[in-house]
Design a protein around this motif. Structure first.
Motif, PDB file in Angstrom:
ATOM      1  N   ALA A   1     -28.973  21.917 -57.272  1.00  0.00           N
ATOM      2  CA  ALA A   1     -28.518  22.407 -55.969  1.00  0.00           C
ATOM      3  C   ALA A   1     -29.542  23.337 -55.331  1.00  0.00           C
ATOM      4  CB  ALA A   1     -27.171  23.121 -56.128  1.00  0.00           C
ATOM      5  N   SER A   2     -30.183  24.170 -56.145  1.00  0.00           N
ATOM      6  CA  SER A   2     -31.174  25.103 -55.619  1.00  0.00           C
ATOM      7  C   SER A   2     -32.378  24.366 -55.046  1.00  0.00           C
ATOM      8  CB  SER A   2     -31.632  26.069 -56.724  1.00  0.00           C
ATOM      9  OG  SER A   2     -30.542  26.830 -57.219  1.00  0.00           O
ATOM     10  N   LEU A   3     -32.791  23.291 -55.711  1.00  0.00           N
ATOM     11  CA  LEU A   3     -33.940  22.524 -55.224  1.00  0.00           C
ATOM     12  C   LEU A   3     -33.627  21.823 -53.914  1.00  0.00           C
ATOM     13  CD1 LEU A   3     -35.212  20.946 -58.575  1.00  0.00           C
ATOM     14  CD2 LEU A   3     -36.296  22.777 -57.269  1.00  0.00           C
ATOM     15  N   GLY A   4     -32.388  21.348 -53.769  1.00  0.00           N
ATOM     16  CA  GLY A   4     -32.037  20.594 -52.569  1.00  0.00           C
ATOM     17  C   GLY A   4     -31.551  21.445 -51.417  1.00  0.00           C
ATOM     18  N   GLN A   5     -30.839  22.546 -51.732  1.00  0.00           N
ATOM     19  CA  GLN A   5     -30.184  23.318 -50.681  1.00  0.00           C
ATOM     20  C   GLN A   5     -30.552  24.800 -50.683  1.00  0.00           C
ATOM     21  OE1 GLN A   5     -25.905  22.433 -50.702  1.00  0.00           O
ATOM     22  NE2 GLN A   5     -26.346  20.608 -51.913  1.00  0.00           N
ATOM     23  N   GLY A   6     -31.326  25.242 -51.658  1.00  0.00           N
ATOM     24  CA  GLY A   6     -31.735  26.636 -51.690  1.00  0.00           C
ATOM     25  C   GLY A   6     -30.990  27.441 -52.736  1.00  0.00           C
ATOM     26  N   VAL A   7     -31.599  28.562 -53.133  1.00  0.00           N
ATOM     27  CA  VAL A   7     -31.027  29.410 -54.188  1.00  0.00           C
ATOM     28  C   VAL A   7     -29.701  30.008 -53.753  1.00  0.00           C
ATOM     29  CG1 VAL A   7     -31.427  31.455 -55.606  1.00  0.00           C
ATOM     30  CG2 VAL A   7     -33.320  29.916 -55.091  1.00  0.00           C
ATOM     31  N   ARG A   8     -29.614  30.424 -52.514  1.00  0.00           N
ATOM     32  CA  ARG A   8     -28.363  31.039 -52.041  1.00  0.00           C
ATOM     33  C   ARG A   8     -27.204  30.062 -52.165  1.00  0.00           C
ATOM     34  NH1 ARG A   8     -28.336  35.580 -49.134  1.00  0.00           N
ATOM     35  NH2 ARG A   8     -30.523  35.240 -48.558  1.00  0.00           N
ATOM     36  N   GLU A   9     -27.442  28.808 -51.817  1.00  0.00           N
ATOM     37  CA  GLU A   9     -26.386  27.804 -51.930  1.00  0.00           C
ATOM     38  C   GLU A   9     -26.035  27.554 -53.393  1.00  0.00           C
ATOM     39  OE1 GLU A   9     -23.513  25.198 -50.599  1.00  0.00           O
ATOM     40  OE2 GLU A   9     -24.749  26.617 -49.465  1.00  0.00           O
ATOM     41  N   GLY A  10     -27.047  27.587 -54.280  1.00  0.00           N
ATOM     42  CA  GLY A  10     -26.774  27.442 -55.704  1.00  0.00           C
ATOM     43  C   GLY A  10     -25.875  28.540 -56.227  1.00  0.00           C
ATOM     44  N   ARG A  11     -26.094  29.774 -55.778  1.00  0.00           N
ATOM     45  CA  ARG A  11     -25.234  30.891 -56.186  1.00  0.00           C
ATOM     46  C   ARG A  11     -23.810  30.694 -55.692  1.00  0.00           C
ATOM     47  NH1 ARG A  11     -27.633  35.875 -57.510  1.00  0.00           N
ATOM     48  NH2 ARG A  11     -25.826  36.876 -56.556  1.00  0.00           N
ATOM     49  N   ILE A  12     -23.680  30.242 -54.459  1.00  0.00           N
ATOM     50  CA  ILE A  12     -22.346  30.032 -53.882  1.00  0.00           C
ATOM     51  C   ILE A  12     -21.600  28.938 -54.642  1.00  0.00           C
ATOM     52  CG2 ILE A  12     -21.119  29.239 -51.820  1.00  0.00           C
ATOM     53  CD1 ILE A  12     -23.292  30.577 -50.153  1.00  0.00           C
ATOM     54  N   LEU A  13     -22.288  27.859 -54.961  1.00  0.00           N
ATOM     55  CA  LEU A  13     -21.652  26.762 -55.689  1.00  0.00           C
ATOM     56  C   LEU A  13     -21.177  27.215 -57.066  1.00  0.00           C
ATOM     57  CD1 LEU A  13     -24.028  23.781 -54.796  1.00  0.00           C
ATOM     58  CD2 LEU A  13     -21.693  24.154 -53.994  1.00  0.00           C
ATOM     59  N   LEU A  14     -21.993  28.020 -57.747  1.00  0.00           N
ATOM     60  CA  LEU A  14     -21.607  28.517 -59.068  1.00  0.00           C
ATOM     61  C   LEU A  14     -20.401  29.444 -58.967  1.00  0.00           C
ATOM     62  CD1 LEU A  14     -22.258  28.635 -62.087  1.00  0.00           C
ATOM     63  CD2 LEU A  14     -23.797  30.552 -61.602  1.00  0.00           C
ATOM     64  N   HIS A  15     -20.411  30.330 -57.974  1.00  0.00           N
ATOM     65  CA  HIS A  15     -19.276  31.233 -57.765  1.00  0.00           C
ATOM     66  C   HIS A  15     -18.008  30.441 -57.449  1.00  0.00           C
ATOM     67  CE1 HIS A  15     -16.694  33.928 -55.331  1.00  0.00           C
ATOM     68  NE2 HIS A  15     -17.116  34.855 -56.173  1.00  0.00           N
ATOM     69  N   ASP A  16     -18.122  29.447 -56.564  1.00  0.00           N
ATOM     70  CA  ASP A  16     -16.958  28.623 -56.205  1.00  0.00           C
ATOM     71  C   ASP A  16     -16.426  27.859 -57.414  1.00  0.00           C
ATOM     72  OD1 ASP A  16     -17.186  29.537 -53.650  1.00  0.00           O
ATOM     73  OD2 ASP A  16     -18.068  27.708 -52.833  1.00  0.00           O
ATOM     74  N   TRP A  17     -17.335  27.386 -58.294  1.00  0.00           N
ATOM     75  CA  TRP A  17     -16.902  26.649 -59.481  1.00  0.00           C
ATOM     76  C   TRP A  17     -16.001  27.515 -60.353  1.00  0.00           C
ATOM     77  CZ3 TRP A  17     -17.447  27.641 -64.661  1.00  0.00           C
ATOM     78  CH2 TRP A  17     -17.088  26.599 -65.544  1.00  0.00           C
ATOM     79  N   LEU A  18     -16.379  28.784 -60.544  1.00  0.00           N
ATOM     80  CA  LEU A  18     -15.569  29.675 -61.378  1.00  0.00           C
ATOM     81  C   LEU A  18     -14.236  29.986 -60.707  1.00  0.00           C
ATOM     82  CD1 LEU A  18     -15.352  31.344 -63.942  1.00  0.00           C
ATOM     83  CD2 LEU A  18     -16.492  33.225 -62.743  1.00  0.00           C
ATOM     84  N   VAL A  19     -14.247  30.160 -59.402  1.00  0.00           N
ATOM     85  CA  VAL A  19     -12.999  30.432 -58.671  1.00  0.00           C
ATOM     86  C   VAL A  19     -12.040  29.252 -58.794  1.00  0.00           C
ATOM     87  CG1 VAL A  19     -12.010  30.789 -56.378  1.00  0.00           C
ATOM     88  CG2 VAL A  19     -14.054  32.052 -57.063  1.00  0.00           C
ATOM     89  N   ILE A  20     -12.566  28.033 -58.634  1.00  0.00           N
ATOM     90  CA  ILE A  20     -11.715  26.836 -58.727  1.00  0.00           C
ATOM     91  C   ILE A  20     -11.180  26.671 -60.139  1.00  0.00           C
ATOM     92  CG2 ILE A  20     -11.748  24.318 -58.603  1.00  0.00           C
ATOM     93  CD1 ILE A  20     -13.796  24.605 -56.332  1.00  0.00           C
ATOM     94  N   LEU A  21     -12.030  26.910 -61.155  1.00  0.00           N
ATOM     95  CA  LEU A  21     -11.564  26.812 -62.538  1.00  0.00           C
ATOM     96  C   LEU A  21     -10.439  27.813 -62.800  1.00  0.00           C
ATOM     97  CD1 LEU A  21     -11.858  25.786 -65.474  1.00  0.00           C
ATOM     98  CD2 LEU A  21     -13.536  27.616 -65.832  1.00  0.00           C
ATOM     99  N   THR A  22     -10.605  29.044 -62.330  1.00  0.00           N
ATOM    100  CA  THR A  22      -9.578  30.068 -62.533  1.00  0.00           C
ATOM    101  C   THR A  22      -8.275  29.688 -61.844  1.00  0.00           C
ATOM    102  OG1 THR A  22     -11.328  31.750 -62.613  1.00  0.00           O
ATOM    103  CG2 THR A  22      -9.079  32.532 -62.300  1.00  0.00           C
ATOM    104  N   ALA A  23      -8.369  29.169 -60.628  1.00  0.00           N
ATOM    105  CA  ALA A  23      -7.166  28.767 -59.885  1.00  0.00           C
ATOM    106  C   ALA A  23      -6.452  27.616 -60.572  1.00  0.00           C
ATOM    107  CB  ALA A  23      -7.548  28.395 -58.456  1.00  0.00           C
TER     108      ALA A  23
END
Length: 254
Positions: A142-164
């Motif tokens: 994700a970082s290579l295609g969309q940037g590091v900031r987007e990679g951080r957001i995707l990782l954060h969202d993954w944990l939020v979705i798993l918790t929910a």
């Protein structure tokens, strides 16, 4: 590392039973231009790690009424350097020939897996280290295609979705003061020990220079170096690349 046995000119092929198929692949290899699900590896050792996503062939997934369990077959062909003492007696060693010989070998492994019958079995089968390895691969992609900031957001969202999803599966989310009050969410995965290390592992990955921005003091060249290195060595480098609080290190140390 130089004295460790290595395999050269490797070919790795993955086959599955009809219910599912390999999706995206991650690792230190390149895809065969002609054949599907075939990867070429220049060289590797016993520490090399490769990962795959799998997709269901249809929306029914694994049928609970079918007696046969899902099957995965791995074929690995490679060349290895063999010293003279390991050659078969039927292969005479010439005194004029070099001490070591090159041997082409093929290993085939067929595995049969059981399927989870409910969400509890699914969560209990989680391996946190494997999940972290897959997350690193996906975040780098994700970082290579969309940037590091987007990679951080995707990782954060993954944990939020798993918790929910976890709280929804175990019916743990409770509202303190009626429907308009604040909700109590189990963010520590208290009902599932296998999931408990994941928030700390994700925190470790978010704090890693791999996902820190240039304005936070990480040079882009250093981040690219980490991307190349993590694709091959992954977990141990992540765990050793920054300082942990003692309690977190005890959980992460493998």
């Amino acid at each position: 590392m130089l004295s460790r046995p290595y395999a050269f000119n490797c070919i790795l092929r993955l086959r599955t039973s009809s219910e599912f198929s390999p999706g995206h692949s991650y690792g230190h290899f390149f895809l065969d231009p002609q054949y599907e699900n075939v990867q070429h590896i220049i060289c590797c050792d016993s520490y090399a790690t490769y990962a795959y996503d799998f997709d269901f062939a249809n929306n029914t997934g694994f049928s609970r009424h079918v007696a046969e369990q899902p099957v995965l077959q791995i074929a690995f062909q490679y060349t290895v350097v063999v010293p003279p003492e390991e050659l078969k007696s039927s292969e005479p060693v010439s005194s004029s020939r070099s001490k070591n010989s090159l041997k082409r070998r093929l290993r085939i492994r067929t595995l049969q897996f059981g399927t989870s019958q409910n969400i509890n079995e699914l969560y209990d089968s989680v391996d946190p280290e494997v999940v972290l390895s897959l997350l690193v691969h996906k975040v780098i992609l994700a970082s290579l295609g969309q940037g590091v900031r987007e990679g951080r957001i995707l990782l954060h969202d993954w944990l939020v979705i798993l918790t929910a999803q976890y709280n929804d599966a175990f019916k743990l989310a409770q509202c303190k003061n009626g429907s308009s009050g604040t909700s109590h969410i189990d963010v520590s995965f208290s009902q599932c020990p296998q999931l408990q290390p994941l928030p700390r592992l994700v925190f470790a990955l978010l704090r890693n220079p791999l996902l820190r921005l240039h304005e936070e003091g990480v040079h882009p060249d250093y981040r690219i170096y980490l991307q190349c290195l993590f694709r091959y060595l992954l977990l141990m480098l992540i765990l050793e690349s920054f300082t942990y609080p003692k309690g977190i290190y005890n959980v992460l140390n493998c």
